[in-house]
Enzyme design. Structure first.
Site, PDB file in Angstrom:
ATOM      1  N   ASN A  96      -6.360   9.129   7.088  1.00  0.00           N
ATOM      2  CA  ASN A  96      -7.647   8.482   6.945  1.00  0.00           C
ATOM      3  C   ASN A  96      -7.437   6.997   6.651  1.00  0.00           C
ATOM      4  OD1 ASN A  96     -10.312   7.910   6.557  1.00  0.00           O
ATOM      5  ND2 ASN A  96     -10.434   8.784   4.494  1.00  0.00           N
ATOM      6  N   HIS A 144     -10.720   0.208   0.698  1.00  0.00           N
ATOM      7  CA  HIS A 144     -10.625   1.293   1.679  1.00  0.00           C
ATOM      8  C   HIS A 144     -12.046   1.441   2.219  1.00  0.00           C
ATOM      9  CE1 HIS A 144      -9.593   5.620   2.851  1.00  0.00           C
ATOM     10  NE2 HIS A 144     -10.915   5.606   2.901  1.00  0.00           N
ATOM     11  N   HIS A 169       0.834  -1.221   0.000  1.00  0.00           N
ATOM     12  CA  HIS A 169       0.000   0.000   0.000  1.00  0.00           C
ATOM     13  C   HIS A 169       0.862   1.260   0.000  1.00  0.00           C
ATOM     14  CE1 HIS A 169      -4.016   1.820   1.567  1.00  0.00           C
ATOM     15  NE2 HIS A 169      -3.301   2.754   0.962  1.00  0.00           N
ATOM     16  N   PHE A 189      -5.300  14.495   3.950  1.00  0.00           N
ATOM     17  CA  PHE A 189      -5.188  13.249   4.708  1.00  0.00           C
ATOM     18  C   PHE A 189      -3.923  12.497   4.291  1.00  0.00           C
ATOM     19  CE2 PHE A 189      -9.922  13.595   4.954  1.00  0.00           C
ATOM     20  CZ  PHE A 189     -10.086  13.433   6.322  1.00  0.00           C
ATOM     21  N   GLY A 190      -3.203  11.927   5.260  1.00  0.00           N
ATOM     22  CA  GLY A 190      -2.151  10.969   4.918  1.00  0.00           C
ATOM     23  C   GLY A 190      -0.773  11.395   5.376  1.00  0.00           C
ATOM     24  N   ARG A 235       1.511   9.019  -6.630  1.00  0.00           N
ATOM     25  CA  ARG A 235       1.025  10.309  -7.162  1.00  0.00           C
ATOM     26  C   ARG A 235       1.394  10.568  -8.613  1.00  0.00           C
ATOM     27  NH1 ARG A 235      -1.997  10.366  -2.668  1.00  0.00           N
ATOM     28  NH2 ARG A 235      -0.941  11.135  -0.803  1.00  0.00           N
ATOM     29  N   ASP A 272       0.735   2.579   3.805  1.00  0.00           N
ATOM     30  CA  ASP A 272      -0.121   3.667   3.289  1.00  0.00           C
ATOM     31  C   ASP A 272       0.709   4.945   3.114  1.00  0.00           C
ATOM     32  OD1 ASP A 272      -2.258   5.136   2.384  1.00  0.00           O
ATOM     33  OD2 ASP A 272      -3.403   5.058   4.253  1.00  0.00           O
ATOM     34  N   HIS A 332       2.624  14.322   0.701  1.00  0.00           N
ATOM     35  CA  HIS A 332       1.975  15.573   0.288  1.00  0.00           C
ATOM     36  C   HIS A 332       3.013  16.690   0.327  1.00  0.00           C
ATOM     37  CE1 HIS A 332      -2.117  14.024   0.299  1.00  0.00           C
ATOM     38  NE2 HIS A 332      -1.887  13.446   1.464  1.00  0.00           N
TER      39      HIS A 332
END
Ligand code: ZN
Length: 424
Positions: free
Chosen positions: A274, A175, A56, A319-320, A60, A301, A305
């Site tokens: 999330n 998810h 996971h 989120f993340g 991007r 995960d 960003h």
């Protein structure tokens, strides 16, 4: 070309044993003692692990490459000791067609330094309506199906998707998130939501969809995989389903294993992900779930960003968090050195178990005739996680600044060194 890794503490067949590993032409040729070769790597006192497996990650690429791209994402993976990862399809555009998927796979192979498996979406644009042509996506090379970032909202669509995935022998990785229950939440429904006056996320958004899907999975016989389970109730649902013979596997993230909402120190977007950080009770249930086999594996995960997307307070932040470069050392430091799990257990959840669950034959094990995908870790020397050392374009993790053990010394893919620690 032959290389021998000498005198490491090598994770083989579920045990850690002191031995040598001989690599010939990118393949593990022998495991034993007193092995010799033209090139030698001294691993005395170090842990030699199969290259870690992460089912996971978010790279991007295409479309959001200010956050990350395939090359930087894979360098980050290598820095964390990962040699096989699976990339989620929530990119721009979403790869709905075999042609789009093939372009992504070609980019993964061209620019990735680790093995990158590619998820295809369950539904067109991940919007829970139009089921895609799974046979065509599979022929194009997809690894499994996921709408990660979004739950499949419509039960009939999920039922049909599962039937077709089963027909094509593809795993559905969900998810789990009911959007009507989720609303516009940003933080777990608990103490910190109240303290900071933030919109809460009920655990029901996760658990109700898992419960629905487990019933559908039982009906269809599909292999249903749950991404990032985060609550005690989710673990209990999976435990029950497994006891009834449902073909279900699930993963948990390092941050859900190590942090709870009560650890959120400030109104900082670095703690926003999330599913959200849950309660201490949930966190303990996730560790129990791993220990009793309900949870099959750890997956990061990894969600990079840009700085501006995260340094804007909890309510507005994306989120993340990133995970590739902090996963092993954080988990080793906080779970293994504190005696909560054994090193062998941790390694199995990050190597052989995900490889086995997803049928990735070429990954997760040190064995003769396997590809020489290996990671060498120094467990003895403490080091500090510094943002300037990350190879990901993202440095959005609350773990920066911590002093930990388990630094990656060397990572090899097919016998080639793809990461080497040059010292701090
Ligand atoms: Zn997700």
């Amino acid at each position: 070309m032959e290389t021998v890794i000498k005198s490491g503490n090598v994770f083989v067949d579920g045990r850690i044993q002191r031995c040598d590993v001989l690599i010939r032409n990118g393949i593990i040729a022998a495991i034993g003692t007193d092995l010799t070769a033209e090139h030698s790597i001294n691993a005395a006192g170090k842990l030699v692990s199969p290259g870690l497996v992460d089912v996971h990650v978010h790279y991007r690429d295409p479309g959001q490459t200010a956050k990350e791209n395939v090359h930087t994402g894979s360098l980050a993976a290598a820095h964390g000791g990962f040699t096989t990862v699976a990339a989620m399809p929530n990119v721009t555009p979403v790869p709905n067609t075999p042609e789009q998927l093939k372009r992504m796979i070609a980019n993964n192979q061209k620019n990735g330094v680790v093995h990158i498996l590619q998820y295809a979406p369950i539904t067109a644009d991940q919007n829970s309506s139009e089921i895609l042509d799974y046979a065509a996506l599979q022929a194009a090379g997809c690894f499994a199906l996921s709408n990660d970032g979004h739950g499949v909202q419509n039960a009939q669509v999920m039922y049909e998707a599962m039937r077709r995935a089963k027909d094509n022998d593809l795993i559905i990785a969900q998810h789990a998130q009911d959007d009507d229950l989720f609303q516009y939440g940003v933080i777990n429904d608990g103490v910190k939501a109240q303290e900071y006056g933030l919109l809460p996320i009920t655990e029901l958004a996760e658990t109700t969809q898992i419960a629905r899907d487990l019933v559908l999975a039982q009906q269809t016989g599909v292999h249903y995989h749950i991404c990032h389970v985060s609550t005690r109730s989710s673990v209990e649902l999976v435990r029950l389903a497994k006891s009834h013979g449902v073909t279900v596997t699930c993963e948990v993230t390092p941050h859900h294993l190590l942090l709870a909402d009560s650890d959120i120190r400030s109104d900082s977007g670095l703690f926003k992900m999330n599913p959200p950080l849950r309660t201490q009770e949930d966190r303990e249930a996730l560790i129990e779930g791993l220990l009793d086999g309900t949870i099959d594996m750890i997956a990061t995960d990894h969600a990079p960003h840009t700085v501006s997307e995260k340094q804007c307070g909890f309510a507005k932040a994306a989120f993340g968090i990133t995970g590739s470069e902090t996963a092993f050392c954080e988990l080793y430091t906080h779970l293994v050195t504190k005696g909560l799990v054994s090193l062998e257990q941790l390694l199995s959840w990050m190597t052989v178990k995900p490889a086995h669950a997803f049928g990735i034959e070429a990954a997760g094990r040190i064995a003769v005739n396997q590809p020489a995908d290996l990671a060498i870790f120094d467990l003895a020397q403490a080091f500090t996680l510094r943002a300037e050392d990350y190879l990901s374009l993202g440095s959005n993790t609350p773990f920066t600044g911590e002093t930990v053990y388990g630094k990656t010394e060397l990572t090899l893919v097919d016998g080639e060194i793809i990461y080497q620690n040059k010292g701090q």
